[in-house]
Design a protein around this motif. Sequence first.
Motif, PDB file in Angstrom:
ATOM      1  N   LEU A   1     -17.105   3.158 -14.576  1.00  0.00           N
ATOM      2  CA  LEU A   1     -18.353   3.546 -15.253  1.00  0.00           C
ATOM      3  C   LEU A   1     -18.458   2.861 -16.618  1.00  0.00           C
ATOM      4  CD1 LEU A   1     -18.717   7.339 -14.353  1.00  0.00           C
ATOM      5  CD2 LEU A   1     -19.642   5.348 -13.183  1.00  0.00           C
ATOM      6  N   LYS A   2     -17.339   2.776 -17.349  1.00  0.00           N
ATOM      7  CA  LYS A   2     -17.358   2.057 -18.634  1.00  0.00           C
ATOM      8  C   LYS A   2     -17.674   0.577 -18.401  1.00  0.00           C
ATOM      9  CE  LYS A   2     -16.536   5.023 -21.915  1.00  0.00           C
ATOM     10  NZ  LYS A   2     -17.735   5.501 -22.602  1.00  0.00           N
TER      11      LYS A   2
ATOM     12  N   PHE B   1     -19.000  11.032  -7.544  1.00  0.00           N
ATOM     13  CA  PHE B   1     -18.702   9.762  -8.229  1.00  0.00           C
ATOM     14  C   PHE B   1     -19.640   8.650  -7.760  1.00  0.00           C
ATOM     15  CE2 PHE B   1     -16.547   5.625  -7.987  1.00  0.00           C
ATOM     16  CZ  PHE B   1     -16.643   5.306  -9.331  1.00  0.00           C
TER      17      PHE B   1
ATOM     18  N   THR C   1      -5.731  13.610 -19.045  1.00  0.00           N
ATOM     19  CA  THR C   1      -5.687  12.521 -20.024  1.00  0.00           C
ATOM     20  C   THR C   1      -7.013  12.371 -20.774  1.00  0.00           C
ATOM     21  OG1 THR C   1      -6.414  10.881 -18.409  1.00  0.00           O
ATOM     22  CG2 THR C   1      -4.047  11.212 -18.600  1.00  0.00           C
ATOM     23  N   SER C   2      -8.026  13.199 -20.437  1.00  0.00           N
ATOM     24  CA  SER C   2      -9.323  13.059 -21.103  1.00  0.00           C
ATOM     25  C   SER C   2      -9.458  14.135 -22.184  1.00  0.00           C
ATOM     26  CB  SER C   2     -10.475  13.226 -20.120  1.00  0.00           C
ATOM     27  OG  SER C   2     -10.072  12.983 -18.814  1.00  0.00           O
TER      28      SER C   2
ATOM     29  N   ALA D   1     -17.468   7.506 -26.775  1.00  0.00           N
ATOM     30  CA  ALA D   1     -17.733   8.792 -26.129  1.00  0.00           C
ATOM     31  C   ALA D   1     -18.771   8.669 -25.025  1.00  0.00           C
ATOM     32  CB  ALA D   1     -18.221   9.789 -27.174  1.00  0.00           C
ATOM     33  N   THR D   2     -18.646   9.550 -24.053  1.00  0.00           N
ATOM     34  CA  THR D   2     -19.689   9.753 -23.046  1.00  0.00           C
ATOM     35  C   THR D   2     -20.330  11.107 -23.358  1.00  0.00           C
ATOM     36  OG1 THR D   2     -18.424   8.519 -21.409  1.00  0.00           O
ATOM     37  CG2 THR D   2     -20.150   9.978 -20.572  1.00  0.00           C
TER      38      THR D   2
ATOM     39  N   TYR E   1      -5.508  11.588  -9.583  1.00  0.00           N
ATOM     40  CA  TYR E   1      -5.458  11.155 -10.987  1.00  0.00           C
ATOM     41  C   TYR E   1      -5.717   9.660 -11.091  1.00  0.00           C
ATOM     42  CZ  TYR E   1      -3.542  15.707 -12.082  1.00  0.00           C
ATOM     43  OH  TYR E   1      -3.385  17.051 -12.228  1.00  0.00           O
TER      44      TYR E   1
ATOM     45  N   ALA F   1     -16.057  17.927 -13.611  1.00  0.00           N
ATOM     46  CA  ALA F   1     -14.956  18.104 -12.655  1.00  0.00           C
ATOM     47  C   ALA F   1     -14.586  16.773 -12.004  1.00  0.00           C
ATOM     48  CB  ALA F   1     -15.348  19.137 -11.596  1.00  0.00           C
ATOM     49  N   THR F   2     -15.587  15.920 -11.801  1.00  0.00           N
ATOM     50  CA  THR F   2     -15.336  14.621 -11.163  1.00  0.00           C
ATOM     51  C   THR F   2     -14.655  13.638 -12.111  1.00  0.00           C
ATOM     52  OG1 THR F   2     -17.248  14.956  -9.747  1.00  0.00           O
ATOM     53  CG2 THR F   2     -16.498  12.686 -10.010  1.00  0.00           C
ATOM     54  N   LEU F   3     -14.978  13.721 -13.386  1.00  0.00           N
ATOM     55  CA  LEU F   3     -14.520  12.692 -14.321  1.00  0.00           C
ATOM     56  C   LEU F   3     -13.245  13.049 -15.076  1.00  0.00           C
ATOM     57  CD1 LEU F   3     -17.963  11.662 -15.834  1.00  0.00           C
ATOM     58  CD2 LEU F   3     -16.496  10.267 -14.376  1.00  0.00           C
ATOM     59  N   LEU F   4     -13.042  14.338 -15.367  1.00  0.00           N
ATOM     60  CA  LEU F   4     -11.975  14.711 -16.302  1.00  0.00           C
ATOM     61  C   LEU F   4     -10.653  15.006 -15.605  1.00  0.00           C
ATOM     62  CD1 LEU F   4     -13.821  17.092 -18.783  1.00  0.00           C
ATOM     63  CD2 LEU F   4     -13.581  14.623 -18.877  1.00  0.00           C
ATOM     64  N   ASP F   5      -9.580  14.735 -16.353  1.00  0.00           N
ATOM     65  CA  ASP F   5      -8.256  15.226 -15.978  1.00  0.00           C
ATOM     66  C   ASP F   5      -7.469  15.405 -17.268  1.00  0.00           C
ATOM     67  OD1 ASP F   5      -7.373  12.703 -16.747  1.00  0.00           O
ATOM     68  OD2 ASP F   5      -7.248  11.946 -14.701  1.00  0.00           O
TER      69      ASP F   5
ATOM     70  N   LYS G   1      -9.393   9.064 -10.440  1.00  0.00           N
ATOM     71  CA  LYS G   1     -10.247   9.452 -11.569  1.00  0.00           C
ATOM     72  C   LYS G   1     -10.190   8.416 -12.671  1.00  0.00           C
ATOM     73  CE  LYS G   1     -10.818  14.391 -11.219  1.00  0.00           C
ATOM     74  NZ  LYS G   1     -10.528  15.724 -11.748  1.00  0.00           N
TER      75      LYS G   1
ATOM     76  N   GLU H   1     -15.802   9.277   3.185  1.00  0.00           N
ATOM     77  CA  GLU H   1     -15.968   9.463   4.627  1.00  0.00           C
ATOM     78  C   GLU H   1     -17.329   8.915   5.066  1.00  0.00           C
ATOM     79  OE1 GLU H   1     -15.302  13.637   5.119  1.00  0.00           O
ATOM     80  OE2 GLU H   1     -13.196  13.443   4.514  1.00  0.00           O
TER      81      GLU H   1
ATOM     82  N   LEU I   1     -22.712   9.025  -9.491  1.00  0.00           N
ATOM     83  CA  LEU I   1     -22.548   8.551 -10.873  1.00  0.00           C
ATOM     84  C   LEU I   1     -22.616   7.026 -10.927  1.00  0.00           C
ATOM     85  CD1 LEU I   1     -19.712  10.863 -12.210  1.00  0.00           C
ATOM     86  CD2 LEU I   1     -21.833  10.410 -13.418  1.00  0.00           C
TER      87      LEU I   1
ATOM     88  N   ARG J   1     -12.168   5.490 -11.641  1.00  0.00           N
ATOM     89  CA  ARG J   1     -13.594   5.824 -11.652  1.00  0.00           C
ATOM     90  C   ARG J   1     -14.157   5.826 -13.071  1.00  0.00           C
ATOM     91  NH1 ARG J   1     -13.159  10.625  -7.049  1.00  0.00           N
ATOM     92  NH2 ARG J   1     -12.968   9.187  -5.291  1.00  0.00           N
ATOM     93  N   ARG J   2     -13.415   6.419 -14.009  1.00  0.00           N
ATOM     94  CA  ARG J   2     -13.891   6.405 -15.408  1.00  0.00           C
ATOM     95  C   ARG J   2     -13.977   4.962 -15.915  1.00  0.00           C
ATOM     96  NH1 ARG J   2     -10.158  10.973 -16.250  1.00  0.00           N
ATOM     97  NH2 ARG J   2      -8.640   9.442 -16.964  1.00  0.00           N
TER      98      ARG J   2
ATOM     99  N   PRO K   1     -13.393  15.297  -1.381  1.00  0.00           N
ATOM    100  CA  PRO K   1     -14.493  14.547  -0.728  1.00  0.00           C
ATOM    101  C   PRO K   1     -15.823  14.715  -1.461  1.00  0.00           C
ATOM    102  CG  PRO K   1     -13.238  15.775   0.901  1.00  0.00           C
ATOM    103  CD  PRO K   1     -12.777  16.256  -0.443  1.00  0.00           C
TER     104      PRO K   1
ATOM    105  N   GLN L   1     -16.090  15.381  -4.712  1.00  0.00           N
ATOM    106  CA  GLN L   1     -15.983  14.643  -5.973  1.00  0.00           C
ATOM    107  C   GLN L   1     -16.224  13.146  -5.748  1.00  0.00           C
ATOM    108  OE1 GLN L   1     -12.423  15.524  -8.164  1.00  0.00           O
ATOM    109  NE2 GLN L   1     -13.103  17.593  -8.648  1.00  0.00           N
ATOM    110  N   GLN L   2     -15.781  12.658  -4.589  1.00  0.00           N
ATOM    111  CA  GLN L   2     -16.042  11.251  -4.265  1.00  0.00           C
ATOM    112  C   GLN L   2     -17.555  11.020  -4.156  1.00  0.00           C
ATOM    113  OE1 GLN L   2     -17.242   9.964  -1.107  1.00  0.00           O
ATOM    114  NE2 GLN L   2     -17.049   7.824  -1.728  1.00  0.00           N
TER     115      GLN L   2
ATOM    116  N   GLN M   1      -8.594  20.787 -17.045  1.00  0.00           N
ATOM    117  CA  GLN M   1      -7.362  20.194 -17.594  1.00  0.00           C
ATOM    118  C   GLN M   1      -7.577  19.374 -18.854  1.00  0.00           C
ATOM    119  OE1 GLN M   1      -5.137  18.074 -14.591  1.00  0.00           O
ATOM    120  NE2 GLN M   1      -5.394  19.674 -13.081  1.00  0.00           N
TER     121      GLN M   1
ATOM    122  N   ILE N   1     -14.373   4.516  -1.967  1.00  0.00           N
ATOM    123  CA  ILE N   1     -14.670   4.748  -0.556  1.00  0.00           C
ATOM    124  C   ILE N   1     -14.675   6.245  -0.214  1.00  0.00           C
ATOM    125  CG2 ILE N   1     -12.316   4.688   0.381  1.00  0.00           C
ATOM    126  CD1 ILE N   1     -13.451   2.692   2.488  1.00  0.00           C
TER     127      ILE N   1
END
Lengths: 182, 290
Positions: B25-26, A15, A51-52, A106-107, B15, A45-49, B18, B62, A18, B21-22, A9, A11-12, A70, B60
Amino acid sequence: MIEPIWQTPLQQQVFRQLLDAYSYPGKVQTLADTLPAAAYHALLATLLDGTSSLCDRDGLLEATQWPLLQAQPAPLSTARFILCDGAQAADFTPLLGTLTDPEQSATLLLAVASIGSGAQALRLRGPGIQQETTLELAGLHPSWLAQRADWCCHFPLGVDCLLTDTQRRFVAIPRTTQLEVC
Amino acid sequence: MSTATDYPFGFLDSYAKKEVRRTVLKAIAIPGYQVPYSSREMPMGRGFGTGGLQLTLSLIGEGETLKVIDQGSDDSVNAVNLRHFIELTCPSINTTTRTQEATLIQSRHRIPEQPLREDQVLVLQVPYPDPLVIVEPSETRRKVMHGEADYSRLLVKLYEDLVHFKEITISHRYPTRINGHYVIDPSPIPRYDVPKLHQSPALLLFGAGREKKVYAVPPYTLAEPLVFDDVPFRTEDFTDRVSGERRACQRCGSRDSFLDEFSDPNTGGKVYQCSDSDYCTQQQEQAHGE
């Protein structure tokens, strides 16, 4: 109890800040009190996982944070996210994307001393800004502005910047924003 | 049997969120560029608003106040189904039909009549994201054309329309140039809504689930419909050729909204009604209040 930075919540909410920051470049965002004071932690923490890819040029992250983020470690030339100490000079060229795939760029997260107040002042124009807006900050090495102007001069190529400070504040400067020192 | 509570808030796993979301932003950073993403399987067919839905579910949170509209109406089948799904998977949100109360609006084929504000985000469902598809079948070549902002063949297409019909015949999905570079398909909104893209105070996001693309028109950004210098862009004007007056909505009497045309089952004649049902209702409420 999971640390706030990893709670979905929160991180949402980060975001959405952001999203607001990218939509209105130069608009200073302040993160929730429960998040770490250095704003880049929550943003990463909000943007990465997994695959980044991330490059931490100036060693701002602790070794224990990498497994949690990660993200794959990568050199400056190929990383999709680059974290730098903004007080150090810009001495590299990040990914700028290609004409057909400009999103593969890149960001940059630049950690500076202060955002919203400070000795440096920038005038911003471009999408998301009515006429113009000004941004005050402190602790950004001037070479970043010259380099960014080079990197972003051929739209759609370019880099998108997030400036973060140590009082939970951040601001976005996407590639479309025209910067001027005032 | 699984219940809604078995799913994480917003149905998508973190996942998937995210990645969306990425991508978003792009999309904002490169206005009008169609950013590819790995559109997830949703529990409904692609083409039923899955692109918009994935955007909404990734945005979205809460306490959000959501409005879902389909062709201007809160009560048509696509809007009802999507709203129900979002309510089921996001238990702590509110829904509304009133445009001014919403913080997040998902829409199919219309932009609300009421002007949007900076604290609102509009998500549009997109069936065909690429305006160049009518002139170039290869996506690889289309991407080069977009990168170079080469829209000459699209302009030729518009010119051919003028030669054949003395009028650009595109009624919806009107190609619109964003921030002087990329031309977008603004989703099947009528021409009437195209000027609302220009310098909009609110962020506009476009999600194409089947075509796996997300693009954006940031706030306060140039949005110019493709036209020729000597042929200005025209929107629907709803003028009655006989009386010379602009037609009014038969429910609320409004003369400045986008109208849908119906045929009256009794007389067989044409009747007109606001396409934006919330706007129409609010106009009627105002009239009764006075």
